[in-house]
Design a protein around this motif. Structure first.
Motif, PDB file in Angstrom:
ATOM      1  N   PHE A 182       4.410   9.563  16.132  1.00 16.09           N
ATOM      2  CA  PHE A 182       5.516   9.264  15.069  1.00 16.09           C
ATOM      3  C   PHE A 182       6.340   9.013  14.506  1.00 16.09           C
ATOM      4  CE2 PHE A 182       6.320  11.040  10.653  1.00 16.09           C
ATOM      5  CZ  PHE A 182       5.612  10.543  10.267  1.00 16.09           C
ATOM      6  N   ASP A 183       7.757   9.035  15.684  1.00 15.88           N
ATOM      7  CA  ASP A 183       8.704   8.056  15.761  1.00 15.88           C
ATOM      8  C   ASP A 183       8.960   6.890  15.883  1.00 15.88           C
ATOM      9  OD1 ASP A 183      10.146  10.893  14.048  1.00 15.88           O
ATOM     10  OD2 ASP A 183      11.004  11.073  16.426  1.00 15.88           O
ATOM     11  N   GLU A 184       7.774   6.368  16.618  1.00 16.92           N
ATOM     12  CA  GLU A 184       7.359   5.229  17.449  1.00 16.92           C
ATOM     13  C   GLU A 184       7.214   4.191  16.012  1.00 16.92           C
ATOM     14  OE1 GLU A 184       8.679   2.039  19.335  1.00 16.92           O
ATOM     15  OE2 GLU A 184       9.034   3.835  19.212  1.00 16.92           O
ATOM     16  N   VAL A 185       5.873   5.200  15.687  1.00 19.03           N
ATOM     17  CA  VAL A 185       5.685   4.298  14.684  1.00 19.03           C
ATOM     18  C   VAL A 185       6.149   3.839  13.364  1.00 19.03           C
ATOM     19  CG1 VAL A 185       3.726   4.500  12.843  1.00 19.03           C
ATOM     20  CG2 VAL A 185       3.191   4.940  14.878  1.00 19.03           C
ATOM     21  N   LEU A 186       7.239   4.748  12.712  1.00 19.46           N
ATOM     22  CA  LEU A 186       8.359   4.606  11.844  1.00 19.46           C
ATOM     23  C   LEU A 186       9.402   3.307  12.288  1.00 19.46           C
ATOM     24  CD1 LEU A 186       8.595   8.345  10.007  1.00 19.46           C
ATOM     25  CD2 LEU A 186       7.609   6.166   9.417  1.00 19.46           C
ATOM     26  N   LYS A 187       9.804   3.686  13.667  1.00 23.59           N
ATOM     27  CA  LYS A 187      11.008   2.829  14.086  1.00 23.59           C
ATOM     28  C   LYS A 187      10.360   1.312  13.601  1.00 23.59           C
ATOM     29  CE  LYS A 187      13.272   1.765  17.841  1.00 23.59           C
ATOM     30  NZ  LYS A 187      13.785   2.176  20.097  1.00 23.59           N
ATOM     31  N   GLU A 188       9.253   1.269  14.853  1.00 23.19           N
ATOM     32  CA  GLU A 188       7.892  -0.213  14.732  1.00 23.19           C
ATOM     33  C   GLU A 188       8.111  -0.784  12.976  1.00 23.19           C
ATOM     34  OE1 GLU A 188       3.435  -1.302  14.768  1.00 23.19           O
ATOM     35  OE2 GLU A 188       4.915  -0.202  15.889  1.00 23.19           O
ATOM     36  N   LEU A 189       7.832   0.303  12.411  1.00 22.45           N
ATOM     37  CA  LEU A 189       7.453  -0.736  11.135  1.00 22.45           C
ATOM     38  C   LEU A 189       8.748  -0.740  10.167  1.00 22.45           C
ATOM     39  CD1 LEU A 189       4.880   1.923   9.118  1.00 22.45           C
ATOM     40  CD2 LEU A 189       4.610  -0.135  10.043  1.00 22.45           C
ATOM     41  N   SER A 190       9.592  -0.259  10.455  1.00 23.82           N
ATOM     42  CA  SER A 190      11.324  -0.034  10.236  1.00 23.82           C
ATOM     43  C   SER A 190      11.531  -1.846  10.541  1.00 23.82           C
ATOM     44  CB  SER A 190      11.926   0.624  10.168  1.00 23.82           C
ATOM     45  OG  SER A 190      11.891   2.347  10.050  1.00 23.82           O
ATOM     46  N   GLN A 191      11.607  -1.699  12.218  1.00 21.24           N
ATOM     47  CA  GLN A 191      11.778  -3.334  12.777  1.00 21.24           C
ATOM     48  C   GLN A 191      11.002  -3.867  11.950  1.00 21.24           C
ATOM     49  OE1 GLN A 191      11.894  -2.036  16.803  1.00 21.24           O
ATOM     50  NE2 GLN A 191      13.962  -1.020  16.701  1.00 21.24           N
TER      51      GLN A 191
ATOM     52  N   TYR B  77       0.495  -1.349   0.292  1.00 21.27           N
ATOM     53  CA  TYR B  77      -0.178   0.262  -0.151  1.00 21.27           C
ATOM     54  C   TYR B  77       0.583   1.656  -0.127  1.00 21.27           C
ATOM     55  CZ  TYR B  77      -3.758  -3.028   1.490  1.00 21.27           C
ATOM     56  OH  TYR B  77      -4.860  -3.585   1.613  1.00 21.27           O
ATOM     57  N   VAL B  78       0.340   2.250  -0.490  1.00 18.80           N
ATOM     58  CA  VAL B  78       0.959   3.903  -0.503  1.00 18.80           C
ATOM     59  C   VAL B  78       0.028   4.485   1.322  1.00 18.80           C
ATOM     60  CG1 VAL B  78      -0.167   4.292  -2.660  1.00 18.80           C
ATOM     61  CG2 VAL B  78       2.478   5.280  -1.839  1.00 18.80           C
ATOM     62  N   ILE B  79       0.861   5.240   1.317  1.00 13.63           N
ATOM     63  CA  ILE B  79       0.486   5.758   2.148  1.00 13.63           C
ATOM     64  C   ILE B  79       0.127   7.519   1.784  1.00 13.63           C
ATOM     65  CG2 ILE B  79       0.030   7.059   4.435  1.00 13.63           C
ATOM     66  CD1 ILE B  79       1.064   4.325   5.449  1.00 13.63           C
ATOM     67  N   LEU B  80      -0.161   8.383   1.362  1.00 11.69           N
ATOM     68  CA  LEU B  80       0.220   8.999   0.607  1.00 11.69           C
ATOM     69  C   LEU B  80      -0.669  10.947   0.921  1.00 11.69           C
ATOM     70  CD1 LEU B  80      -1.943   8.901  -2.214  1.00 11.69           C
ATOM     71  CD2 LEU B  80       0.023   9.016  -2.509  1.00 11.69           C
ATOM     72  N   MET B  81       0.131  11.736   2.159  1.00 13.16           N
ATOM     73  CA  MET B  81       0.177  12.390   2.660  1.00 13.16           C
ATOM     74  C   MET B  81       0.510  13.925   1.835  1.00 13.16           C
ATOM     75  SD  MET B  81       1.035  10.840   5.363  1.00 13.16           S
ATOM     76  CE  MET B  81       1.657  11.990   6.650  1.00 13.16           C
ATOM     77  N   HIS B  82      -1.919  14.510   1.894  1.00 15.74           N
ATOM     78  CA  HIS B  82      -1.200  15.762   2.018  1.00 15.74           C
ATOM     79  C   HIS B  82      -1.968  16.795   2.812  1.00 15.74           C
ATOM     80  CE1 HIS B  82      -3.441  13.558  -1.883  1.00 15.74           C
ATOM     81  NE2 HIS B  82      -3.700  12.544  -1.020  1.00 15.74           N
ATOM     82  N   SER B  83      -1.490  17.961   2.583  1.00 19.62           N
ATOM     83  CA  SER B  83      -1.757  18.701   3.412  1.00 19.62           C
ATOM     84  C   SER B  83      -0.899  20.333   2.795  1.00 19.62           C
ATOM     85  CB  SER B  83       0.053  18.644   4.341  1.00 19.62           C
ATOM     86  OG  SER B  83       0.414  18.978   5.335  1.00 19.62           O
ATOM     87  N   ASN B  84      -0.996  21.151   3.023  1.00 20.66           N
ATOM     88  CA  ASN B  84      -1.169  22.920   2.393  1.00 20.66           C
ATOM     89  C   ASN B  84      -0.793  23.855   3.252  1.00 20.66           C
ATOM     90  OD1 ASN B  84      -0.377  24.527   0.631  1.00 20.66           O
ATOM     91  ND2 ASN B  84      -2.691  25.397   0.619  1.00 20.66           N
TER      92      ASN B  84
ATOM     93  N   ASP C  13       4.856  -2.558   3.200  1.00 20.02           N
ATOM     94  CA  ASP C  13       3.867  -4.102   3.156  1.00 20.02           C
ATOM     95  C   ASP C  13       3.881  -4.703   4.087  1.00 20.02           C
ATOM     96  OD1 ASP C  13       3.897  -6.316   1.647  1.00 20.02           O
ATOM     97  OD2 ASP C  13       5.575  -6.821   0.524  1.00 20.02           O
ATOM     98  N   VAL C  14       2.647  -4.797   4.397  1.00 23.52           N
ATOM     99  CA  VAL C  14       1.910  -5.550   4.925  1.00 23.52           C
ATOM    100  C   VAL C  14       1.133  -6.861   5.376  1.00 23.52           C
ATOM    101  CG1 VAL C  14       1.499  -3.483   6.147  1.00 23.52           C
ATOM    102  CG2 VAL C  14      -0.374  -3.849   5.031  1.00 23.52           C
TER     103      VAL C  14
ATOM    104  N   LEU D 269       8.208  -1.014   6.395  1.00 26.27           N
ATOM    105  CA  LEU D 269       7.926  -0.097   5.648  1.00 26.27           C
ATOM    106  C   LEU D 269       9.312  -0.371   4.917  1.00 26.27           C
ATOM    107  CD1 LEU D 269       7.794   3.123   5.561  1.00 26.27           C
ATOM    108  CD2 LEU D 269       9.895   3.564   6.829  1.00 26.27           C
ATOM    109  N   VAL D 270       8.152   0.269   3.134  1.00 20.89           N
ATOM    110  CA  VAL D 270       9.430  -0.444   2.160  1.00 20.89           C
ATOM    111  C   VAL D 270      10.204   1.132   1.910  1.00 20.89           C
ATOM    112  CG1 VAL D 270       9.117  -0.573  -0.450  1.00 20.89           C
ATOM    113  CG2 VAL D 270       7.515  -1.897   1.517  1.00 20.89           C
TER     114      VAL D 270
END
Length: 124
Positions: free
Chosen positions: A40-49, A3-10, A96-97, A53-54
């Motif tokens: 957010f940092d913890e989620v990225l760390k968890e996904l990397s470990q 999956y791709v998580i697309l961040m939209h912001s302005n 990739d989940v 996280l591709v």
């Protein structure tokens, strides 16, 4: 399943992480902003470990974008994405989940005040 998580912001001015430049985020108490950043940092760390996280990348200011279109049988190049857009594509994460449920669980952690986050499966 990828999956791709697309961040939209302005954010004004444009910057990353985009949340730090959004009025909705800035209106939160400092402790809440710090907590969200740590989560957010913890989620990225968890996904990397976990290997889920591709990859991912923040995008530059949309004012520096160029659009390539065809008009009247010729290529036409114009500045920026769209002049009157409320949100711009700010970046993405590729995951990739094991299931859509896991993808939705992860994506929910990426959304915050003033942002729109889109989850989209990759074309198989």
């Amino acid at each position: 399943m990828k999956y791709v998580i697309l961040m939209h912001s302005n954010p004004q001015p444009w910057g990353h992480p985009t949340s730090e430049f959004l009025a909705e985020h800035q209106a939160l108490p400092p402790e809440e902003r710090e907590r969200r950043s740590a989560e957010f940092d913890e989620v990225l760390k968890e996904l990397s470990q976990s290997g889920e996280l591709v990859g991912g990348q923040a995008l530059g200011d949309p004012r520096d974008a160029r659009l390539f279109r065809w008009e009247g049988g010729r290529r036409k190049v114009t500045d920026g994405p769209y002049a009157e857009t409320a949100e711009h594509f700010a970046g993405f994460f590729l995951i990739d989940v094991a299931s859509q449920e896991r993808a939705e669980e992860v994506t929910a952690k990426f959304s915050g005040p003033g942002e729109t986050v889109e989850l989209r499966p990759l074309f198989a």
